[in-house]
Design a protein around this motif. Structure first.
Motif, PDB file in Angstrom:
ATOM      1  N   PRO A   6      24.492  42.500  49.716  1.00 25.23           N
ATOM      2  CA  PRO A   6      25.667  43.374  49.803  1.00 25.23           C
ATOM      3  C   PRO A   6      26.606  43.129  48.617  1.00 25.23           C
ATOM      4  CG  PRO A   6      25.299  42.211  51.875  1.00 25.23           C
ATOM      5  CD  PRO A   6      24.361  41.641  50.866  1.00 25.23           C
ATOM      6  N   THR A   7      27.241  44.181  48.160  1.00 24.46           N
ATOM      7  CA  THR A   7      28.155  44.085  47.027  1.00 24.46           C
ATOM      8  C   THR A   7      29.209  43.009  47.243  1.00 24.46           C
ATOM      9  OG1 THR A   7      27.821  46.419  46.554  1.00 24.46           O
ATOM     10  CG2 THR A   7      29.742  45.396  45.569  1.00 24.46           C
ATOM     11  N   PHE A   8      29.730  42.913  48.451  1.00 25.19           N
ATOM     12  CA  PHE A   8      30.753  41.902  48.744  1.00 25.19           C
ATOM     13  C   PHE A   8      30.234  40.505  48.475  1.00 25.19           C
ATOM     14  CE2 PHE A   8      32.523  38.794  51.706  1.00 25.19           C
ATOM     15  CZ  PHE A   8      33.859  38.829  51.312  1.00 25.19           C
ATOM     16  N   ALA A   9      29.007  40.207  48.890  1.00 25.95           N
ATOM     17  CA  ALA A   9      28.435  38.872  48.693  1.00 25.95           C
ATOM     18  C   ALA A   9      28.255  38.578  47.203  1.00 25.95           C
ATOM     19  CB  ALA A   9      27.103  38.751  49.421  1.00 25.95           C
ATOM     20  N   ILE A  10      27.851  39.570  46.442  1.00 24.31           N
ATOM     21  CA  ILE A  10      27.685  39.385  44.998  1.00 24.31           C
ATOM     22  C   ILE A  10      29.032  39.100  44.342  1.00 24.31           C
ATOM     23  CG2 ILE A  10      27.031  40.513  42.829  1.00 24.31           C
ATOM     24  CD1 ILE A  10      24.919  42.071  44.475  1.00 24.31           C
ATOM     25  N   GLU A  11      30.021  39.893  44.691  1.00 29.10           N
ATOM     26  CA  GLU A  11      31.356  39.688  44.116  1.00 29.10           C
ATOM     27  C   GLU A  11      31.939  38.346  44.544  1.00 29.10           C
ATOM     28  OE1 GLU A  11      32.693  41.566  41.687  1.00 29.10           O
ATOM     29  OE2 GLU A  11      30.773  42.593  41.844  1.00 29.10           O
ATOM     30  N   LEU A  12      31.650  37.936  45.762  1.00 26.50           N
ATOM     31  CA  LEU A  12      32.118  36.637  46.239  1.00 26.50           C
ATOM     32  C   LEU A  12      31.547  35.511  45.377  1.00 26.50           C
ATOM     33  CD1 LEU A  12      33.793  35.134  48.368  1.00 26.50           C
ATOM     34  CD2 LEU A  12      31.753  35.088  49.811  1.00 26.50           C
ATOM     35  N   LEU A  13      30.280  35.617  44.983  1.00 27.31           N
ATOM     36  CA  LEU A  13      29.680  34.627  44.080  1.00 27.31           C
ATOM     37  C   LEU A  13      30.476  34.535  42.786  1.00 27.31           C
ATOM     38  CD1 LEU A  13      25.821  35.220  44.336  1.00 27.31           C
ATOM     39  CD2 LEU A  13      27.068  33.159  44.980  1.00 27.31           C
ATOM     40  N   GLY A  14      30.824  35.668  42.224  1.00 34.09           N
ATOM     41  CA  GLY A  14      31.608  35.681  40.990  1.00 34.09           C
ATOM     42  C   GLY A  14      32.955  35.009  41.157  1.00 34.09           C
ATOM     43  N   TRP A  15      33.613  35.309  42.266  1.00 34.10           N
ATOM     44  CA  TRP A  15      34.919  34.705  42.523  1.00 34.10           C
ATOM     45  C   TRP A  15      34.814  33.206  42.778  1.00 34.10           C
ATOM     46  CZ3 TRP A  15      39.195  36.758  41.060  1.00 34.10           C
ATOM     47  CH2 TRP A  15      39.324  38.141  40.973  1.00 34.10           C
ATOM     48  N   VAL A  16      33.795  32.793  43.512  1.00 35.60           N
ATOM     49  CA  VAL A  16      33.606  31.362  43.795  1.00 35.60           C
ATOM     50  C   VAL A  16      33.307  30.610  42.499  1.00 35.60           C
ATOM     51  CG1 VAL A  16      32.092  29.685  44.938  1.00 35.60           C
ATOM     52  CG2 VAL A  16      32.952  31.656  46.203  1.00 35.60           C
ATOM     53  N   GLY A  17      32.415  31.142  41.667  1.00 39.06           N
ATOM     54  CA  GLY A  17      32.117  30.508  40.383  1.00 39.06           C
ATOM     55  C   GLY A  17      33.359  30.378  39.519  1.00 39.06           C
ATOM     56  N   SER A  18      34.144  31.438  39.462  1.00 43.11           N
ATOM     57  CA  SER A  18      35.387  31.416  38.686  1.00 43.11           C
ATOM     58  C   SER A  18      36.363  30.386  39.241  1.00 43.11           C
ATOM     59  CB  SER A  18      36.038  32.798  38.689  1.00 43.11           C
ATOM     60  OG  SER A  18      35.201  33.733  38.064  1.00 43.11           O
ATOM     61  N   ALA A  19      36.491  30.337  40.545  1.00 41.71           N
ATOM     62  CA  ALA A  19      37.412  29.381  41.180  1.00 41.71           C
ATOM     63  C   ALA A  19      37.013  27.939  40.884  1.00 41.71           C
ATOM     64  CB  ALA A  19      37.466  29.619  42.684  1.00 41.71           C
ATOM     65  N   ILE A  20      35.721  27.656  40.930  1.00 48.06           N
ATOM     66  CA  ILE A  20      35.266  26.292  40.644  1.00 48.06           C
ATOM     67  C   ILE A  20      35.591  25.918  39.199  1.00 48.06           C
ATOM     68  CG2 ILE A  20      33.263  24.750  40.502  1.00 48.06           C
ATOM     69  CD1 ILE A  20      32.015  26.457  42.784  1.00 48.06           C
ATOM     70  N   LEU A  21      35.381  26.834  38.264  1.00 52.60           N
ATOM     71  CA  LEU A  21      35.719  26.559  36.860  1.00 52.60           C
ATOM     72  C   LEU A  21      37.214  26.298  36.689  1.00 52.60           C
ATOM     73  CD1 LEU A  21      33.552  29.127  34.873  1.00 52.60           C
ATOM     74  CD2 LEU A  21      33.252  26.657  34.994  1.00 52.60           C
ATOM     75  N   ILE A  22      38.024  27.092  37.343  1.00 55.97           N
ATOM     76  CA  ILE A  22      39.481  26.921  37.251  1.00 55.97           C
ATOM     77  C   ILE A  22      39.901  25.583  37.852  1.00 55.97           C
ATOM     78  CG2 ILE A  22      41.704  27.795  38.098  1.00 55.97           C
ATOM     79  CD1 ILE A  22      40.407  30.640  37.819  1.00 55.97           C
ATOM     80  N   ILE A  23      39.324  25.221  38.993  1.00 51.93           N
ATOM     81  CA  ILE A  23      39.646  23.941  39.626  1.00 51.93           C
ATOM     82  C   ILE A  23      39.259  22.787  38.708  1.00 51.93           C
ATOM     83  CG2 ILE A  23      38.991  22.388  41.521  1.00 51.93           C
ATOM     84  CD1 ILE A  23      38.809  25.000  43.270  1.00 51.93           C
ATOM     85  N   ALA A  24      38.056  22.848  38.121  1.00 53.81           N
ATOM     86  CA  ALA A  24      37.608  21.785  37.213  1.00 53.81           C
ATOM     87  C   ALA A  24      38.560  21.664  36.023  1.00 53.81           C
ATOM     88  CB  ALA A  24      36.186  22.063  36.735  1.00 53.81           C
ATOM     89  N   PHE A  25      38.929  22.780  35.447  1.00 47.55           N
ATOM     90  CA  PHE A  25      39.846  22.775  34.304  1.00 47.55           C
ATOM     91  C   PHE A  25      41.201  22.205  34.695  1.00 47.55           C
ATOM     92  CE2 PHE A  25      42.811  25.076  31.400  1.00 47.55           C
ATOM     93  CZ  PHE A  25      42.424  24.446  30.233  1.00 47.55           C
ATOM     94  N   TYR A  26      41.710  22.611  35.845  1.00 45.26           N
ATOM     95  CA  TYR A  26      42.993  22.091  36.329  1.00 45.26           C
ATOM     96  C   TYR A  26      42.940  20.578  36.524  1.00 45.26           C
ATOM     97  CZ  TYR A  26      46.704  20.739  39.469  1.00 45.26           C
ATOM     98  OH  TYR A  26      47.757  20.066  40.029  1.00 45.26           O
ATOM     99  N   LEU A  27      41.858  20.095  37.131  1.00 40.28           N
ATOM    100  CA  LEU A  27      41.735  18.657  37.379  1.00 40.28           C
ATOM    101  C   LEU A  27      41.770  17.854  36.083  1.00 40.28           C
ATOM    102  CD1 LEU A  27      39.034  18.645  40.202  1.00 40.28           C
ATOM    103  CD2 LEU A  27      41.465  18.067  40.434  1.00 40.28           C
TER     104      LEU A  27
END
Length: 85
Positions: A6-27
């Motif tokens: 489903p499109t929602f699940a695909i977009e969720l992957l993109g958002w989760v990947g982006s969030a993890i990168l942002i968290i790593a950078f913030y840390l």
């Protein structure tokens, strides 16, 4: 018959990947993680895998290539950490 996500699940992957990168950078920038440490490089590898999956599903070759390099760099860093421990 090809299985479609489903499109929602695909977009969720993109958002989760982006969030993890942002968290790593913030840390790292906040001094809570070491840029050469296990946490930062593990987060980068996980984010690269998740975001690369998103790029494949959305047919985004440039994004996939960036994540391929990002993940490879993370694997090299994790190997060095493992080797030196």
């Amino acid at each position: 018959r090809e299985l479609e996500m489903p499109t929602f699940a695909i977009e969720l992957l993109g958002w989760v990947g982006s969030a993890i990168l942002i968290i790593a950078f913030y840390l790292v920038t906040s001094g809570r993680a070491n840029g050469k440490g296990l946490l930062y490089n593990t987060l980068n590898l996980v984010a690269a895998v998740v975001y690369a999956t998103y790029a494949i599903l959305r047919h985004l070759p440039p994004v996939f290539v960036v994540q391929l390099f990002w993940g490879t760099i993370s694997i090299i860093a994790l190997h060095k950490i493992y080797k030196n421990s």
